[in-house]
Design an enzyme around this catalytic site. Structure first.
Site, mmCIF file in Angstrom:
data_model
loop_
_atom_site.group_PDB
_atom_site.id
_atom_site.type_symbol
_atom_site.label_atom_id
_atom_site.label_comp_id
_atom_site.label_asym_id
_atom_site.label_seq_id
_atom_site.Cartn_x
_atom_site.Cartn_y
_atom_site.Cartn_z
ATOM 1 N N CYS A 109 22.595 44.868 32.809
ATOM 2 C CA CYS A 109 21.814 45.812 32.007
ATOM 3 C C CYS A 109 22.773 46.748 31.260
ATOM 4 O O CYS A 109 23.557 47.455 31.888
ATOM 5 C CB CYS A 109 20.872 46.638 32.877
ATOM 6 S SG CYS A 109 20.004 47.898 31.906
ATOM 7 N N ILE A 151 21.852 34.765 28.130
ATOM 8 C CA ILE A 151 22.552 36.031 28.210
ATOM 9 C C ILE A 151 21.571 37.204 28.315
ATOM 10 O O ILE A 151 20.423 37.082 27.881
ATOM 11 C CB ILE A 151 23.429 36.270 26.949
ATOM 12 C CG1 ILE A 151 22.587 36.187 25.672
ATOM 13 C CG2 ILE A 151 24.568 35.267 26.893
ATOM 14 C CD1 ILE A 151 23.328 36.509 24.374
#
Lengths: 308, 248
Positions: free
Chosen positions: A136, A197
């Site tokens: 993140c 991704i």
């Protein structure tokens, strides 16, 4: 025109059977039940639920979103009700409307937090796969900071593997010099699969106010614009590693799903496309058979990595 | 409930220097209250444009929108019979509080739009709201005639004093008798809503305007902290009770 009426869309991720490879990506589908107001979400292969941490998080200041050419930047910052509330409140609501295996996306700010959350979610029957979010870009001191270094990825994978029984997939960030090195390190530490991704770190400036559009200044860039980057990384990683790869990044159509699988993905996550069009996954799944006919594909699993 | 559908442009005209009215023909069965919004897909733009309902009937939706960027500029160039992919029935709109007899409608700029249908619904419920509309300048004034045509006491303010009360919507209230209102419904820019929430001495509902990602609760891009936990402006809102909102 000769039609091929056998369309086998099923795939298997570490022993988990999916009717088709299409999975809404974490953070773009909540816990599913909100989206079931649009359509019967049981047509999906699986769902990767909203990234969950130990404590409840409000996330970042507003604005959290900026539009881009063929995509968007978000800086939500892992807003979620915390692992205990997810188990007590969100999963039961999810179970009412979705009757298939789910993918639990878990994030954290320390090894202990990842371990504790994964151990708890591992006990939930609906959860088939744990997706470790070490990517993140919107939080400091957690998330992506684990996913940008081979040693920290390996350490978190090793520690989590000790406490879980379900397959562990590691969701990787593209914001690294060498994604193959990170992927190998996750695999060697015991990851059962990889997902890639996550978003690319990006930014927009409002030229009238001369300030960044997003309150947190930077955010994660996603949408069709990132598809070629994602595809390239899936191709590289799936050639270098032997564990299954879930391809994610800019997927918006049935042909994108097929292209991602040809690059080496066993299954495909759809993210931003759901936010532009809540029916995106449904439309992709419904158009896959015709696309398979057109390309003379009878079983989707046959095309995994054919472009290698 | 909400739904995606294709809508046909029945009308799209400029009514003020930066404001257009667009009437879309199509399915309106998912619209349930003024204050709800639709989310319009615009060719060449990735995210949809959320626009509040100004009015609706069984087969059409009326929207007022300001041209503020490229997306709304594209909308402004749409011609009659062009089509848009629109999500309708989004958000929770205004609800009529029946125990109050003298409501105020407070609108600022393009935020006046959702108040028109609300005004009619209030009239149908036997209440006659006092309407206060604020704009920057006289040329920007829209819908004032429509409120007057409903027979409602309507006041206008302009920031530059070129029409009506010189100042903001809250300055209009200074000229009203104390006790002439007991509740309010407000929609407008954030500074106006903050001023309303902090100075108008009665309860009310406020419709917020935040940058949204999806518009249907999936992305959490428009979450705000409230006195009752975090809420999504697009899903639990955009209309909130005054006491739920926290002003920083």
């Amino acid at each position: 025109m000769e039609m091929n009426h056998s369309h086998d869309m099923s795939v298997t991720l570490s022993g988990v059977h999916l009717d088709n490879p299409v999975i809404p990506a974490s953070g773009c589908f909540g816990f599913g039940y909100g989206m079931s107001e649009f359509y019967d979400i049981n047509i999906l292969g699986s769902i990767s639920f909203k990234g969950t941490t130990r404590e409840a998080r409000y996330g970042n200041s507003l604005p959290r979103v900026a539009e881009c050419e063929a995509g968007m930047i978000n800086s939500v910052g892992l807003q979620n009700p915390g692992i205990d509330a997810v188990i007590a409140e969100e999963l039961p609501k999810m179970r009412e409307v979705f009757h298939k295996p789910i993918i639990a996306n878990i994030s954290g700010f320390s090894i202990d937090e990842y371990v504790e959350c994964c151990a708890k979610i591992d006990r939930e029957e609906q959860v088939a796969i744990i997706e470790l979010n070490v990517s993140c870009p919107n939080v400091h001191g957690g998330g992506m900071s684990f996913g940008t270094c081979c040693d920290s990825v390996a350490e978190v994978v090793r520690e989590v593997k000790k406490v879980i029984t379900k397959p562990l997939y590691v969701k990787l960030t593209p914001n690294v010099t060498d994604i193959v090195a990170i992927a190998r390190s996750a695999e060697e530490a015991g990851a059962d699969g990889l997902c890639l991704i996550n978003t690319l770190l990006g930014m927009r400036i409002d030229i009238r106010t001369r300030r960044p559009v997003i309150a947190n200044k930077m955010g994660g860039f996603s949408g069709p614009a990132v598809f070629p980057v994602a595809l390239r990384m899936v191709w590289q990683v799936s050639r270098a590693c032997s564990v299954p790869v879930i391809g994610c990044g800019g997927v918006s159509s049935a042909s994108d799903v097929i292209e991602m699988m040809m690059a080496g993905a066993t299954a495909v996550e759809v993210g931003a496309a759901n936010l532009r069009d809540p029916y995106a996954c449904k439309e992709i799944i419904e158009s896959l058979p015709a696309e398979m006919d057109r390309l003379r594909i009878s079983a989707l699993r046959d095309i995994i990595g054919v472009a290698h | 409930m909400y739904k995606k559908n294709i809508y046909t442009v029945l009308r799209n005209e400029q009514i003020a220097p930066k404001t257009w009215v667009m009437v879309l023909g199509g399915d309106t069965q998912y619209l349930t209250a003024p204050g709800q919004f639709v989310n319009i897909a615009v060719d060449g733009k990735y995210l949809r444009r959320p626009i509040s309902l100004c009015d609706y009937d069984d087969h059409s939706i009326t929207l007022l929108y300001d041209v503020v960027g490229e997306g709304t500029a594209i909308m402004s160039r749409a011609k009659v019979n062009d089509t848009f992919d629109v999500l309708t029935g989004l958000g929770n709109g205004f609800w009529i509080e029946k125990e109050y007899r003298h409501p105020l409608l407070l609108g600022g700029g393009i935020g006046v739009a959702p108040l028109l249908r609300l005004a009619r619904d209030l009239k149908d419920a036997g209440q006659n709201p006092v309407v206060a509309l604020g704009f920057n300048t006289s040329a920007d004034v829209v819908l004032a005639d429509d409120f007057e045509a409903l027979g409602l006491e309507t006041y206008v303010s302009t920031a530059d004093g070129t029409r009506g009360v010189h100042g903001f919507v809250t300055d209009i209230l200074k000229g009203l008798e104390a006790g002439s209102y007991d509740y309010y419904y407000a929609c407008g820019p954030t500074p106006m809503l903050r001023a309303v929430a902090q100075t108008v001495p009665c309860d009310g509902q406020l419709s917020l305007d935040e940058r949204m990602g999806c518009g249907f609760g999936a992305c959490m891009c428009c979450s705000i902290e409230t006195t009752r936990g975090s809420k999504r402006v697009c899903k639990e809102g955009p209309v909130f009770r005054k006491e739920e909102l926290i002003w920083k």
